[in-house]
Design a protein around this motif. Structure first.
Motif, PDB file in Angstrom:
ATOM      1  N   LEU A  93      52.085  30.651  74.705  1.00 35.27           N
ATOM      2  CA  LEU A  93      50.797  30.780  75.368  1.00 35.27           C
ATOM      3  C   LEU A  93      51.016  31.085  76.854  1.00 35.27           C
ATOM      4  CD1 LEU A  93      48.970  27.755  73.703  1.00 35.27           C
ATOM      5  CD2 LEU A  93      48.494  30.182  73.292  1.00 35.27           C
ATOM      6  N   PRO A  94      50.055  31.742  77.503  1.00 35.55           N
ATOM      7  CA  PRO A  94      50.262  32.123  78.904  1.00 35.55           C
ATOM      8  C   PRO A  94      50.543  30.912  79.792  1.00 35.55           C
ATOM      9  CG  PRO A  94      47.967  32.409  78.227  1.00 35.55           C
ATOM     10  CD  PRO A  94      48.756  32.173  76.984  1.00 35.55           C
ATOM     11  N   GLY A  95      51.585  31.053  80.616  1.00 36.58           N
ATOM     12  CA  GLY A  95      51.992  29.977  81.507  1.00 36.58           C
ATOM     13  C   GLY A  95      53.064  29.080  80.932  1.00 36.58           C
ATOM     14  N   PHE A  96      53.438  29.324  79.665  1.00 34.82           N
ATOM     15  CA  PHE A  96      54.456  28.511  79.005  1.00 34.82           C
ATOM     16  C   PHE A  96      55.597  29.407  78.528  1.00 34.82           C
ATOM     17  CE2 PHE A  96      50.399  26.327  78.505  1.00 34.82           C
ATOM     18  CZ  PHE A  96      50.702  25.082  79.037  1.00 34.82           C
ATOM     19  N   GLY A  97      56.811  28.831  78.508  1.00 35.14           N
ATOM     20  CA  GLY A  97      57.947  29.579  77.996  1.00 35.14           C
ATOM     21  C   GLY A  97      58.164  30.871  78.744  1.00 35.14           C
ATOM     22  N   LYS A  98      58.203  31.963  77.996  1.00 33.62           N
ATOM     23  CA  LYS A  98      58.511  33.266  78.557  1.00 33.62           C
ATOM     24  C   LYS A  98      57.263  34.097  78.867  1.00 33.62           C
ATOM     25  CE  LYS A  98      62.844  33.396  75.864  1.00 33.62           C
ATOM     26  NZ  LYS A  98      63.840  33.390  76.940  1.00 33.62           N
ATOM     27  N   SER A  99      56.076  33.509  78.752  1.00 35.40           N
ATOM     28  CA  SER A  99      54.831  34.234  79.025  1.00 35.40           C
ATOM     29  C   SER A  99      54.346  33.968  80.439  1.00 35.40           C
ATOM     30  CB  SER A  99      53.739  33.824  78.026  1.00 35.40           C
ATOM     31  OG  SER A  99      54.051  34.251  76.718  1.00 35.40           O
ATOM     32  N   SER A 100      53.780  34.987  81.060  1.00 35.97           N
ATOM     33  CA  SER A 100      53.250  34.818  82.413  1.00 35.97           C
ATOM     34  C   SER A 100      51.924  34.052  82.374  1.00 35.97           C
ATOM     35  CB  SER A 100      53.068  36.185  83.083  1.00 35.97           C
ATOM     36  OG  SER A 100      52.137  36.984  82.362  1.00 35.97           O
TER      37      SER A 100
END
Length: 306
Positions: A93-100
């Motif tokens: 999800l955005p903001g987590f892991g490799k997502s912006s």
């Protein structure tokens, strides 16, 4: 957040009503839990954010949505263990892991849900079994409310349908403030013991380390927007009786965040839903006891002819 769980007397009172009890299975070994994160996948642009996703296997599409403040790495054992039965699809999800992060920095279940639907569109998938863990399970309910036609089935993992109490709102907000002021690693001592059983933390510490590494990939923005989403989530209890697809409610017996009486109430409200309890597992049952969780998912899918 153990004080948010139901009392032990309540737990004992509902145990006989579980429709299925997954067989116990060994958790990840020390060697497995210490494996480096080598996640490889694709990215696509949705609403101004670059979203990372992974696809493995073939068969019925199975989309899994992680909880807070984790990422798609939570489902590493499903990517490997279910690939012969499903086309397993995960996203950060955005903001987590490799997502912006989310553009604008405002989070809600409706905002997160649109990224899940965008992933389905990006991959050209009209229908899938869609499931989520914790916050991901809440988002799954929102996706159903917005686009029930995209569901072949549903899996709700260690999650909840009711809105946050005043106490819970304060606690989630606290994680966002803590991460903002002192950094994401500062939340780990408080958060990780909420997610795993004491037995796992004591005897297989590398599992705790693996969860810490997943959380540590979150951005401060993700911590803030996710906390806001959990604190201000809508009431999804009216949605539950409208769910008309095969549904599995998967729950760790020792979940200290959303205890299994909550799962039992969700199962009772969804017509024909199955409840599967995972022994020796806490809030991240799907990671702590992956063999038992995968067995429960496969058995349910086979019975539902998915």
């Amino acid at each position: 957040m153990k004080r948010l769980a139901f009392a032990l007397s309540s737990l004992l009172g509902v145990a006989p009503f579980a429709t299925a009890l997954a067989q116990s299975a060994a958790p990840p070994t020390q060697q497995q839990a210490q494996a480096a994160d080598t996640r490889q996948g694709g990215t696509f642009n949705a609403y101004g954010s670059q979203i990372f996703y992974q696809v493995s296997g073939s068969g019925t599409p199975l989309v899994l949505i992680h909880g807070y403040p984790l990422n798609g790495g939570l489902f590493a054992y499903q990517q490997a263990g279910l690939a012969s039965r499903f086309q397993v699809i995960t996203l950060d999800l955005p903001g987590f892991g490799k997502s912006s992060p989310i553009v604008g920095g405002v989070g809600s279940t409706a905002i997160y849900a649109r990224y899940v639907i965008a992933l389905l569109d990006h991959l050209g998938i009209q229908k899938a079994v869609i499931g989520g863990h914790s916050m991901g399970g809440i988002i799954t309910q929102e996706v159903y409310r917005e686009a029930s036609n995209r569901f072949a089935g549903m899996i709700l993992i260690d999650t909840i349908s009711q809105p946050a109490s005043i106490i819970e709102q304060s606690e989630w907000a606290g994680f966002g403030v803590q991460a903002t002021r002192q950094g994401v690693p500062s939340v780990l001592p408080n958060l990780v013991p909420m997610l795993l059983t004491g037995n796992t933390l004591l005897n297989i510490p590398a599992v705790g380390t693996a969860i810490e590494n997943i959380i540590d990939e979150a951005s401060v923005s993700g911590m803030q927007t996710g906390a806001e989403t959990l604190a201000l989530r809508p009431d999804y209890r009216p949605v539950l009786p409208t769910i008309s697809v095969p549904t599995l409610v998967l729950e760790g017996v020792d979940d200290g965040v959303y205890a299994f009486p909550i799962a039992q109430s969700i199962q009772a409200a969804i017509p024909g839903a199955t409840l599967s309890l995972i022994p020796d597992a806490g809030h991240v049952s799907i990671f702590e006891q992956p063999a038992a969780a995968n067995q429960a998912i496969t058995a349910w899918a086979d019975a539902a002819k998915l």
